[in-house]
Design a protein around this motif. Structure first.
Motif, PDB file in Angstrom:
ATOM      1  N   TYR A   1      15.916  60.686  18.985  1.00  0.00           N
ATOM      2  CA  TYR A   1      17.340  60.401  18.914  1.00  0.00           C
ATOM      3  C   TYR A   1      17.585  58.890  18.882  1.00  0.00           C
ATOM      4  O   TYR A   1      18.400  58.392  18.103  1.00  0.00           O
ATOM      5  N   LYS A   2      16.872  58.199  19.749  1.00  0.00           N
ATOM      6  CA  LYS A   2      17.040  56.747  19.844  1.00  0.00           C
ATOM      7  C   LYS A   2      16.706  56.067  18.522  1.00  0.00           C
ATOM      8  O   LYS A   2      17.468  55.222  18.034  1.00  0.00           O
TER       9      LYS A   2
ATOM     10  N   VAL B   1      20.515  54.082  11.924  1.00  0.00           N
ATOM     11  CA  VAL B   1      21.831  54.147  11.280  1.00  0.00           C
ATOM     12  C   VAL B   1      22.696  52.967  11.722  1.00  0.00           C
ATOM     13  O   VAL B   1      23.340  52.307  10.897  1.00  0.00           O
ATOM     14  N   ALA B   2      22.693  52.691  13.016  1.00  0.00           N
ATOM     15  CA  ALA B   2      23.510  51.594  13.540  1.00  0.00           C
ATOM     16  C   ALA B   2      23.070  50.247  12.971  1.00  0.00           C
ATOM     17  O   ALA B   2      23.917  49.415  12.602  1.00  0.00           O
TER      18      ALA B   2
ATOM     19  N   ALA C   1      26.509  57.960   9.814  1.00  0.00           N
ATOM     20  CA  ALA C   1      26.929  56.618   9.384  1.00  0.00           C
ATOM     21  C   ALA C   1      28.446  56.540   9.246  1.00  0.00           C
ATOM     22  O   ALA C   1      29.045  55.490   9.513  1.00  0.00           O
ATOM     23  N   ALA C   2      29.070  57.640   8.843  1.00  0.00           N
ATOM     24  CA  ALA C   2      30.530  57.665   8.723  1.00  0.00           C
ATOM     25  C   ALA C   2      31.174  57.459  10.090  1.00  0.00           C
ATOM     26  O   ALA C   2      32.176  56.736  10.218  1.00  0.00           O
TER      27      ALA C   2
ATOM     28  N   PRO D   1      18.823  53.551   2.824  1.00  0.00           N
ATOM     29  CA  PRO D   1      18.450  53.874   4.204  1.00  0.00           C
ATOM     30  C   PRO D   1      17.714  55.215   4.291  1.00  0.00           C
ATOM     31  O   PRO D   1      17.988  56.148   3.528  1.00  0.00           O
ATOM     32  N   ASN D   2      16.772  55.294   5.210  1.00  0.00           N
ATOM     33  CA  ASN D   2      15.990  56.510   5.397  1.00  0.00           C
ATOM     34  C   ASN D   2      15.860  56.781   6.897  1.00  0.00           C
ATOM     35  O   ASN D   2      14.814  56.593   7.496  1.00  0.00           O
ATOM     36  N   CYS D   3      16.966  57.219   7.489  1.00  0.00           N
ATOM     37  CA  CYS D   3      17.021  57.463   8.923  1.00  0.00           C
ATOM     38  C   CYS D   3      16.912  58.963   9.185  1.00  0.00           C
ATOM     39  O   CYS D   3      17.716  59.739   8.680  1.00  0.00           O
TER      40      CYS D   3
END
Length: 267
Positions: free
Chosen positions: A62-63, A69-70, A123-124, A263-265
């Motif tokens: 999760y972290k 994303v952040a 991200a939204a 991005p590839n999160c």
């Protein structure tokens, strides 16, 4: 003497409005009575308080996911808003929520990860919350609350000066009126503005803007249709939110097309 106090309060109120006027990133007029540093300090204190009261998730997946994303989003925050490393914390809670605070702080609740189905939808949300910080909505809210408080004091003095009966009852009504007619609708304006800013942020970062609409469809399903009437809510109804997002979608898609980020999160 009472009339003098009313006059002086009115002069103070007018001076504060003139000094504190500014413009938001979308061109909307704002009232900001406090310095950015003052608000940032409060944001840091508030974040520390939340971390002390709420359970922090130690799930490394999760972290990493939320941090990814952040980091992608905050890369595009103007340096004059915050020039440093954002602190990102995942809270272990069923709440479907997230927040960002002045001073470079972001909190995401694990409950949100069940509704935001992919990196673009997360991200939204993060973009929206960071949008509040960019537009200095915290400063604006504190300033408007102070302004409403001064206005109520003036009204109370005026009622007493004119010997209006049951002034406490009238003041109570004014308090409710101020909350519904000023505070809550203004908060809905801020929410819509943060959506627009967040949509552009996620597009710059290379996320898919159309997923913001899917996110709010998911939110609508998760709520089970249970919510207050929009007029008494601090947030726009999902239908209104989707409509506003779609209004700005073409511009966001153009920004996304021009972005070189991929991005590839993943969890």
């Amino acid at each position: 003497m009472v009339r003098l106090r009313i006059f002086l309060s009115f002069i103070l109120l007018s001076s504060l409005v003139l000094v504190g006027c500014s413009t938001s990133p979308t061109g909307r007029k704002q009232l900001k009575l406090y310095s950015s540093n003052q608000i940032a300090q409060q944001g840091v204190l508030a974040f520390d308080h939340i971390k002390g009261k709420q359970k922090v998730s130690h799930n490394p997946r999760y972290k990493r996911y939320v941090q990814c994303v952040a980091d992608s989003i905050t890369k595009y925050v103007p340096k004059n808003v915050f020039n440093g490393k954002w602190e990102v914390v995942v809270f272990d809670s069923k709440q479907v929520n997230a927040f960002a605070l002045p001073g470079g702080k972001i909190g995401v609740y694990t409950g949100l990860l069940k509704v935001a189905k992919n990196q673009d939808q997360l991200a939204a949300v993060v973009g929206h919350e960071v949008g509040h910080v960019i537009a200095e909505h915290g400063n604006e809210r504190v300033s408007n609350n102070a302004l409403v408080g001064i206005g109520l004091q003036v009204a109370d003095a005026a009622l007493k000066a004119n010997d209006v009966k049951q002034s406490k009852t009238i003041m109570s009504a004014l308090g409710v009126g101020s909350q519904v007619a000023v505070t809550l609708p203004f908060s809905r304006i801020q929410e819509t503005e943060a959506d627009e800013i967040g949509l552009n942020l996620m597009a710059k970062a290379g996320f898919e803007p159309k997923q913001s609409v899917e996110l709010w469809k998911n939110m609508q399903k998760a709520s089970g249709g249970s919510r207050n009437l929009e007029i008494l809510s601090t947030h726009p109804a999902p239908e209104s939110r989707i409509k506003d997002l779609q209004k700005h979608m073409n511009n966001a898609l153009l920004i996304k097309k021009q972005s070189t980020n991929t991005p590839n999160c993943r969890i």
